[in-house]
Enzyme design. Structure first.
Site, mmCIF file in Angstrom:
data_model
loop_
_atom_site.group_PDB
_atom_site.id
_atom_site.type_symbol
_atom_site.label_atom_id
_atom_site.label_comp_id
_atom_site.label_asym_id
_atom_site.label_seq_id
_atom_site.Cartn_x
_atom_site.Cartn_y
_atom_site.Cartn_z
ATOM 1 N N GLY A 52 0.776 -1.239 0.000
ATOM 2 C CA GLY A 52 0.000 0.000 0.000
ATOM 3 C C GLY A 52 0.805 1.285 0.000
ATOM 4 C CG ASP A 111 -8.835 0.509 10.255
ATOM 5 O OD1 ASP A 111 -9.516 1.381 10.827
ATOM 6 O OD2 ASP A 111 -9.326 -0.558 9.835
ATOM 7 C CG PHE A 160 -12.159 -0.183 3.017
ATOM 8 C CD1 PHE A 160 -11.559 -0.810 4.094
ATOM 9 C CD2 PHE A 160 -11.638 -0.403 1.744
ATOM 10 C CE1 PHE A 160 -10.454 -1.638 3.925
ATOM 11 C CE2 PHE A 160 -10.540 -1.234 1.566
ATOM 12 C CZ PHE A 160 -9.946 -1.851 2.655
ATOM 13 C CB VAL A 161 -10.130 5.220 1.272
ATOM 14 C CG1 VAL A 161 -11.138 6.164 1.906
ATOM 15 C CG2 VAL A 161 -8.944 4.975 2.212
ATOM 16 N NE ARG A 173 -1.901 -3.252 -4.370
ATOM 17 C CZ ARG A 173 -1.978 -3.417 -3.050
ATOM 18 N NH1 ARG A 173 -1.921 -2.378 -2.250
ATOM 19 N NH2 ARG A 173 -2.113 -4.621 -2.539
HETATM 20 P P1 IMP Z 1 -4.652 -1.764 10.897
HETATM 21 O O1 IMP Z 1 -3.707 -2.849 11.275
HETATM 22 O O2 IMP Z 1 -6.060 -2.058 11.333
HETATM 23 O O3 IMP Z 1 -4.207 -0.386 11.365
HETATM 24 O O4 IMP Z 1 -4.767 -1.752 9.305
HETATM 25 C C1 IMP Z 1 -3.740 -1.253 8.530
HETATM 26 C C2 IMP Z 1 -3.614 -1.947 7.192
HETATM 27 O O5 IMP Z 1 -4.874 -2.410 6.693
HETATM 28 C C3 IMP Z 1 -3.093 -0.953 6.175
HETATM 29 O O6 IMP Z 1 -1.690 -0.994 6.079
HETATM 30 C C4 IMP Z 1 -3.807 -1.370 4.902
HETATM 31 O O7 IMP Z 1 -3.030 -2.313 4.181
HETATM 32 C C5 IMP Z 1 -5.083 -2.013 5.349
HETATM 33 N N1 IMP Z 1 -6.198 -1.046 5.317
HETATM 34 C C6 IMP Z 1 -6.806 -0.466 6.371
HETATM 35 N N2 IMP Z 1 -7.772 0.385 5.969
HETATM 36 C C7 IMP Z 1 -7.764 0.351 4.627
HETATM 37 C C8 IMP Z 1 -8.538 1.050 3.619
HETATM 38 O O8 IMP Z 1 -9.424 1.873 3.879
HETATM 39 N N3 IMP Z 1 -8.243 0.738 2.328
HETATM 40 C C9 IMP Z 1 -7.280 -0.162 1.974
HETATM 41 N N4 IMP Z 1 -6.522 -0.800 2.878
HETATM 42 C C10 IMP Z 1 -6.766 -0.557 4.201
HETATM 43 MG MG MG Z 2 -4.080 -3.921 1.628
#
Ligand code: IMP
Ligand code: MG
Length: 184
Positions: A52, A111, A160-161, A173
């Site tokens: 990402g 997130d 979600f984006v 992407r």
């Molecule tokens: P976390 O561990 O819950 O903080 O999620 C982080 C990871 O989840 C990011 O590095 C992304 O790869 C993926 N992610 C979280 N939210 C999104 C979103 O809105 N779009 C796409 N990928 C996301």
């Molecule tokens: Mg991802």
């Protein structure tokens, strides 16, 4: 390319723009200036979390007026769904030794903060001289883990984006803007 040839046009999952390409570039230029001032006289090592962060990292690095080095790691926490599995694992490790380095961890989006807290702990254990985080996006209000972010691009609403590196099932992407993903 004309709008009529854009393969995303007419895609029912593609929602409104959350951060437009020109806003991204302007903010990233400012982040680059801030990092250049903070790390003056040093050569920071940018560690990108694949996949990402690849587009953000490429633009951020070009906005930094210092000799930077690059490394990448890949972690898996989501699978291909839009919900976290709660489990983080390293899929690809770094090539470089972090000891004594000024490391800037470059993330696409924070997130829950689970991925970040896992990666930060993992990198900290490799004895860098310093370790800071630069996250392009932070989703407001959902962090269960204290993220301690030194640099943040944008704080976005809880949707979600996709785009600018961010995917759903490996797609979207290459969108130049960050858009809402409509899951219906
Ligand atoms: P976390 O561990 O819950 O903080 O999620 C982080 C990871 O989840 C990011 O590095 C992304 O790869 C993926 N992610 C979280 N939210 C999104 C979103 O809105 N779009 C796409 N990928 C996301
Ligand atoms: Mg991802």
């Amino acid at each position: 390319m004309g709008a009529e040839q854009d393969p995303h046009v007419g895609d029912p999952h593609l929602g409104s723009i959350v951060v437009a390409a020109d806003e991204l570039h302007e903010r990233i230029r400012a982040l680059g200036k801030e990092i250049s001032a903070d790390y003056a006289g040093r050569a920071p090592l940018l560690v990108g979390v694949l996949k990402g962060a690849f587009m953000f990292m490429a633009d951020l690095a070009r906005a930094i007026d210092l000799p930077v080095e690059f490394d990448f790691m890949a972690v898996s926490s989501y699978g291909s769904a839009t919900k976290t599995s709660g489990v983080v694992r390293i899929v690809k490790d770094l090539d470089l030794d972090l000891s004594g380095r000024d490391v800037i961890l470059v993330e696409d989006i924070v997130d829950s903060g689970l991925t970040l807290s896992y990666v930060r702990k993992n990198l900290q254990a490799r004895n860098p001289a310093s370790l800071e985080v630069c996250a392009l996006l932070v989703r407001e209000g959902l962090q269960k883990h204290d993220p301690r972010l030194r640099y943040v691009g944008f704080r976005i609403p809880p949707e979600f984006v996709i785009g600018y590196g961010l995917d759903v099932g490996e797609r979207y992407r290459n969108l130049p803007d960050i858009c809402v993903y409509l899951d219906s």
